[in-house]
Structures are given as structure tokens and as C-alpha cells.
Design a protein around this motif. Sequence first.
Motif, PDB file in Angstrom:
ATOM      1  N   GLN A  91      -2.899  35.690   3.751  1.00  0.00           N
ATOM      2  CA  GLN A  91      -2.916  35.984   4.887  1.00  0.00           C
ATOM      3  C   GLN A  91      -4.381  35.207   5.230  1.00  0.00           C
ATOM      4  N   ASN A  92      -4.854  35.286   6.559  1.00  0.00           N
ATOM      5  CA  ASN A  92      -6.297  34.825   7.072  1.00  0.00           C
ATOM      6  C   ASN A  92      -6.290  33.333   6.779  1.00  0.00           C
ATOM      7  N   LEU A  93      -5.158  32.480   6.821  1.00  0.00           N
ATOM      8  CA  LEU A  93      -5.217  31.100   6.499  1.00  0.00           C
ATOM      9  C   LEU A  93      -6.163  30.345   7.592  1.00  0.00           C
ATOM     10  N   MET A  94      -7.154  29.696   7.249  1.00  0.00           N
ATOM     11  CA  MET A  94      -7.985  28.912   8.162  1.00  0.00           C
ATOM     12  C   MET A  94      -8.118  27.777   7.948  1.00  0.00           C
ATOM     13  N   ASP A  95      -8.465  26.675   8.854  1.00  0.00           N
ATOM     14  CA  ASP A  95      -8.459  25.233   8.761  1.00  0.00           C
ATOM     15  C   ASP A  95      -9.426  24.874   9.770  1.00  0.00           C
ATOM     16  N   HIS A  96      -9.944  23.492   9.943  1.00  0.00           N
ATOM     17  CA  HIS A  96     -10.595  23.006  11.071  1.00  0.00           C
ATOM     18  C   HIS A  96      -9.485  22.095  11.607  1.00  0.00           C
ATOM     19  N   VAL A  97      -9.062  22.508  13.004  1.00  0.00           N
ATOM     20  CA  VAL A  97      -8.120  21.468  13.734  1.00  0.00           C
ATOM     21  C   VAL A  97      -8.801  20.352  14.301  1.00  0.00           C
ATOM     22  N   LEU A  98      -8.066  19.143  14.317  1.00  0.00           N
ATOM     23  CA  LEU A  98      -8.734  17.853  14.606  1.00  0.00           C
ATOM     24  C   LEU A  98      -8.020  17.050  15.492  1.00  0.00           C
ATOM     25  N   CYS A  99      -8.668  16.290  16.350  1.00  0.00           N
ATOM     26  CA  CYS A  99      -8.006  15.472  17.252  1.00  0.00           C
ATOM     27  C   CYS A  99      -8.625  13.924  17.210  1.00  0.00           C
ATOM     28  N   PHE A 100      -7.605  13.051  16.955  1.00  0.00           N
ATOM     29  CA  PHE A 100      -8.077  11.770  17.076  1.00  0.00           C
ATOM     30  C   PHE A 100      -8.084  10.985  18.424  1.00  0.00           C
ATOM     31  N   ILE A 101      -8.899  10.336  19.035  1.00  0.00           N
ATOM     32  CA  ILE A 101      -8.655   9.470  20.164  1.00  0.00           C
ATOM     33  C   ILE A 101      -9.139   7.997  20.054  1.00  0.00           C
ATOM     34  N   PHE A 102      -8.024   7.455  20.195  1.00  0.00           N
ATOM     35  CA  PHE A 102      -8.101   5.817  19.597  1.00  0.00           C
ATOM     36  C   PHE A 102      -8.583   5.060  20.841  1.00  0.00           C
ATOM     37  N   TYR A 103      -9.357   4.129  20.547  1.00  0.00           N
ATOM     38  CA  TYR A 103      -9.916   2.997  21.442  1.00  0.00           C
ATOM     39  C   TYR A 103      -9.815   1.526  20.990  1.00  0.00           C
ATOM     40  N   GLU A 104      -9.497   0.732  21.770  1.00  0.00           N
ATOM     41  CA  GLU A 104      -9.364  -1.025  21.509  1.00  0.00           C
ATOM     42  C   GLU A 104     -10.643  -1.420  22.044  1.00  0.00           C
ATOM     43  N   LYS A 133      -6.315  -7.405  16.782  1.00  0.00           N
ATOM     44  CA  LYS A 133      -6.912  -6.396  17.423  1.00  0.00           C
ATOM     45  C   LYS A 133      -7.931  -5.821  16.742  1.00  0.00           C
ATOM     46  N   HIS A 134      -8.894  -5.151  17.312  1.00  0.00           N
ATOM     47  CA  HIS A 134      -9.681  -4.265  16.828  1.00  0.00           C
ATOM     48  C   HIS A 134      -9.754  -2.729  17.402  1.00  0.00           C
ATOM     49  N   THR A 135      -9.666  -1.813  16.695  1.00  0.00           N
ATOM     50  CA  THR A 135      -9.849  -0.316  16.944  1.00  0.00           C
ATOM     51  C   THR A 135     -10.573   0.425  16.370  1.00  0.00           C
ATOM     52  N   PHE A 136     -10.894   1.656  16.926  1.00  0.00           N
ATOM     53  CA  PHE A 136     -11.341   2.722  16.191  1.00  0.00           C
ATOM     54  C   PHE A 136     -10.841   4.255  16.925  1.00  0.00           C
ATOM     55  N   VAL A 181     -17.839  -2.296  25.547  1.00  0.00           N
ATOM     56  CA  VAL A 181     -16.822  -2.785  24.423  1.00  0.00           C
ATOM     57  C   VAL A 181     -15.521  -2.219  24.297  1.00  0.00           C
ATOM     58  N   ILE A 182     -15.227  -1.016  25.185  1.00  0.00           N
ATOM     59  CA  ILE A 182     -14.030  -0.602  25.170  1.00  0.00           C
ATOM     60  C   ILE A 182     -12.945  -1.348  26.205  1.00  0.00           C
ATOM     61  N   LYS A 183     -11.904  -1.654  25.551  1.00  0.00           N
ATOM     62  CA  LYS A 183     -10.932  -2.540  26.269  1.00  0.00           C
ATOM     63  C   LYS A 183      -9.832  -1.612  26.606  1.00  0.00           C
ATOM     64  N   GLY A 184      -9.593  -0.592  26.148  1.00  0.00           N
ATOM     65  CA  GLY A 184      -8.547   0.418  26.626  1.00  0.00           C
ATOM     66  C   GLY A 184      -8.025   1.355  25.455  1.00  0.00           C
ATOM     67  N   SER A 185      -7.106   2.208  25.390  1.00  0.00           N
ATOM     68  CA  SER A 185      -6.715   3.153  24.545  1.00  0.00           C
ATOM     69  C   SER A 185      -5.794   2.433  23.412  1.00  0.00           C
ATOM     70  N   TRP A 186      -5.635   2.805  22.262  1.00  0.00           N
ATOM     71  CA  TRP A 186      -4.821   2.317  21.271  1.00  0.00           C
ATOM     72  C   TRP A 186      -3.781   3.525  20.702  1.00  0.00           C
ATOM     73  N   PRO A 187      -2.345   3.163  20.600  1.00  0.00           N
ATOM     74  CA  PRO A 187      -2.042   2.234  21.477  1.00  0.00           C
ATOM     75  C   PRO A 187      -2.023   2.501  22.682  1.00  0.00           C
ATOM     76  N   ALA A 188      -1.616   1.396  23.800  1.00  0.00           N
ATOM     77  CA  ALA A 188      -1.474   1.299  25.006  1.00  0.00           C
ATOM     78  C   ALA A 188      -0.771   2.499  25.682  1.00  0.00           C
ATOM     79  N   ASN A 189       0.112   3.264  24.973  1.00  0.00           N
ATOM     80  CA  ASN A 189       0.715   4.082  25.544  1.00  0.00           C
ATOM     81  C   ASN A 189       0.187   5.469  25.199  1.00  0.00           C
ATOM     82  N   LEU A 190      -0.896   5.535  24.854  1.00  0.00           N
ATOM     83  CA  LEU A 190      -1.404   6.911  24.254  1.00  0.00           C
ATOM     84  C   LEU A 190      -1.715   7.763  25.407  1.00  0.00           C
TER      85      LEU A 190
END
Length: 596
Positions: A306-319, A418-421, A483-492
Amino acid sequence: MSLERVDSIDPAEVYDYIICGGGTSGCVVAGRLAEDPNVKVLVLEAGPDNKDLENVHMVGGWNKNLEGETDWNIITEPIEQLDNRQVKASRGRFLGGSSGVNGTLCIRGTKQDYDDWGLDEWTGDKMFEYMKKAETFHEKDWHKADKSAHGTNGPLHTEPHDLAPISERVKESMIEQGLPYHPDMFTTGKISTGCGDALRTVHQGIRSTAADFITKGSKRNNITIKTEVTVDKLLLSRDAGELTARGVATISKSGKKVEYQARKEVIVSAGAYCSPPILMRSGLGPREQLEKHGIECLVDLPGVGQNLMDHVLCFIFYEVSQPALTNDYLAYHDNAIASTYQLYKEKKTGMLSTFPFGIFGFTRLDERLKDSELWQNAKREPGRDPMGLTKDQPNIEFWNTELYGGPAQYNDFPVDHKHTFAFCTLLFNQHSRGSVVLKSTDPLENPIVDHNYLDHPLDMLVLTEACRFANEIVMNGKGTKDVIKGSWPANLTHHTFTKQGDWEPYVRKHATTCYHASGTCKMGPPDDKNAVLDSRLRVRGVRNLRVADVSSVPIVNNGHTQMVAYGIGEGAAELIKEDALNSVSKLTPKLEGIAI
């Protein structure tokens, strides 16, 4: 289940200490105990040796270790708050464990994180000393280190990370958006808001792993390492009414069953997912669960699994609009990876010599959440926010990737020049808790893991607001906004373009694990009925048995868990040595009035 006989064990397979799991904490415990040449230590590891695993030592090859024989291949149950997605909870299955497949990050959290455990043996000051003891820090001219916070004689080699151009721009945006730069903030444990350099467990292009505590320069003749051997269960006996751990029963990769005996102690160090099943298969755990699988309950420990923990994480991608800001051109464009790999082979430098994460930041969200009805009406302890944190502990961590990448499901690689992070958001001190339960009594079958991410409404509130803030840093910060061109991929979705809007649908779709599973065999005071261990890592109701890994932590730290695993290993070894010395002193008669 009945108690196991151990009198038929081959005398050659008798050791003083048996370590069940050659992962991060287990290797540290083994290495430190073996500093006494008079003890005989056995390390049992389910996976192979890492000596010839190139993608362990070459940091950039980390993801090649996943979803194969070197991964435990654990997949969570469907998670309701993540649109019933199942998340791959990968763990290293080889000597060194997840220290050989993780992000190499040394982010210790704050000292208050460990003081919050409320255990005298594991205060913030002590944990930071344990983590320091494990380390040998290597300076770089450009990095302003707090040398007093670093170790200089441990088997674990660390160094600062040279930032890619996109990381320098993200750093500039973080500073401009209210996160001041403190170079070594993730080592000192004193700062809750700001950005800084996260040290890496890498030196001269080679990953440093926990296996280094028992191999290479730390190899000792009194350590026996057996790989590709899975621990089935503990061998237990009753001595004068006391349940005592006497050894372990194992099964090898070829199917051979072998038992090993421990004269002094058995230490379970199989991690948050695999330590609970070893205890449960041995009759130590929640009575109802054990009886469901036909296992006799020898000690009813409701907190096991029991007591299972973690750090939930969210990636947001940009071109991005400019070439060479990110490192995509070194990995995904044309045949670039071939020359990148050749550079590593010849000089141990380049993109594959380090992990592709850039600058890191901590922040608190008090002001951003002050108008939230849920936040304002939530219960809180004096001096704490609704997440249970003081003003000196962060709510959130941010960081950027230096090219496209992340968990395996992120496979929209920018191959067309293309270039993303990604800008990443990690939630601290979540209220939601999950569980690890047996699927069967078969030691070769993975347990059932339910992380139950974002089940508590405050967890969702804080993470979504943090994602909104993350997007503002990138879209409005002076280092990145042009320098931000948009989200990646475009349908994010549109969320990557705006400050406002409901981020909850995005989080439900994209949130994932940060691979910081912990807490499933937690320590606690005598009055905590769900504590599996006492404050010295000893399993309640059983002599000569401890659990020493991140499953033991009562509350996961507000940082990353790699250095915690090293700290637990260092602390466990000291406690074991202390208890062994005290045991001997109790058996030794006092010699009074005798000149020696």
C-alpha cells in the motif's frame, strides 16, 4: 504456507548477509557491509550483469534498455483520471537496477522533506549526509558549486551538465518569469523557488551506477554476486516463539531452484514494485490478500504493497523556428545518429554521453491558487499548504528536454529537419495513493500495479495550474517567446498557445509516470498500523529481516528518487553495522578488574 526448513542447504551457500536485489540501494548496502573483510555478502539480482550492456554505460542509449529483458516491463492498471490509460512503469532489471536506466539526475529535494518523515534515524541533515557520502563530485569551470554539500570519496561519480542552446534560452525565460538562478540549489536542500543545474551521475561520458559499489574499483572477494536469479520467498523459522529470517528460496533463469542461508540478516532491496511481492509470498502482508492466494499469513502487515507514491509528470512539446537550438539534428535528421554514435565510441563525448534534460526549476503556487475555492477551502495543518507543504518546500518542478523525447509513447520524431523540445511539469507531494498486490504466487509473474494518479482533486488542481504556468514561461519568457513556432506535433491541442483555458483535458491525455515509485513498505512509528518497518528498516514481527530501498520511505521527497535510493542504502548499512555491533556487545561478558 508453512515455515521453511533450512537445514538442507549446501554449506557453500551460507552467507552472513543476503541482499535480495542488485539495484540502487541493494548494491550500496552490499558494498558498505563488505567493507568489513570478516563478513560474507551475497547479492541476488534477477537480471544480467551490466558489464557488457552498452546502453547502460552510454547514457544516451537509456531507452534501448526498456521493453526487453533488461526491463521489468511493469504496466499499470487502467487509471481513471488519465482517461483509463495504462502507463508503462519501466524499471531496470540488471545489476545496478534503475540507476542504469534513469535520467541520471541528482535532485535531492529539501531537508524538510526528510524531517517530515518524523524518524530520528532519517532527518534531513542525516539523509543529506548519506547522499553526500555516496558521491564523488567532479567540478566544471563554469559551474559554481557549493563544495560543502558534495562528497569527494564515494563510488558514485557526478558532474554538472553542459546546457544545449535551447536550455540556455529556457533558463533565461525561467529567470524572467520569477525563478531566480541558483547554480547548485538541487544539492543544498535549502531553496524552494528558483532554477539551477541538476548534477548527473555521469563522468567522462560514462554513466556511474550503483553496481560501481560492488564492481570495478570496489570489487571485493567477500562479495558473491549471482545474476539472473529471482528471489521467490524468504526462509523463515520460529526460534523461542520469534519469527526469524534464515535465508531465501530462489529460481534461476534456467529454472533451477536454490536456497541460500543467512547467518545474520536478509535485506530485501527489490524496489517499490518487487519488494512487497517477496514479503507477501513469504506470508508477510495483508491477511486477506495472502489468503486469497492460499498463502498462510505469518504476520498480518496491512501496509505491505500500500501507500504507492510517484511523481506524476506532464510533457508539453514545442516546435522552434531556429535550427540547432535543440539537439534533434544530432539524433533524428538524415543519418545524423550514425556520426553521433561514432563520436561517442571514439571520444565518449557528444549527445550520447549525457541525458537530454536541460535546466531545472522549483516553484510554489500559493499566489496562483489563492482565488481557487478548492484550494482555499481545503484542510491544512498549521504552517502548511493544502498539499501538506511548508513555504520552504516546492509544489512543482519544471525542466526542459534538449530534443524531442520522453516515454516510449512519444514517437512523433521530427525527422524532416524540424526542431522540438518539451517543457515538463512534475507534481510534488501528491495526495493520491496506489497499490501493489500479488497477481499470483509465481515469482516470475509481475504484480498488479495501480498508481491511481490524480485521484485526489487537489492533485489535479495543482498539476493543471502548474502546466498553465509552464506554458506561460515558454510563451512569454524573453528567452523562448520569439522562437516558438507552435506545438509538437501540430495536433497536440491549443493549450500550448494560450495562457488561459482548461488544462485538465490535456493533463488527462498526456500525464505519465516519472518513475519514482516508492512507499510500499514504509517505515513508521509503533502506533502507525500501516507501517511495515520500524525506523531502522526492520520488518515488524520478524527478526533479522529488513527492507532497504525506496519502498521504505513514508513520504516521497520533493525532488527525484535516485539520490534517495543511494541515501537509503548508505543509511541502512550504517544501521545494520550498528545493530550487529550492539548485538555482539550484549553477548560479550564484561571483564572487570583485569589488566589487558
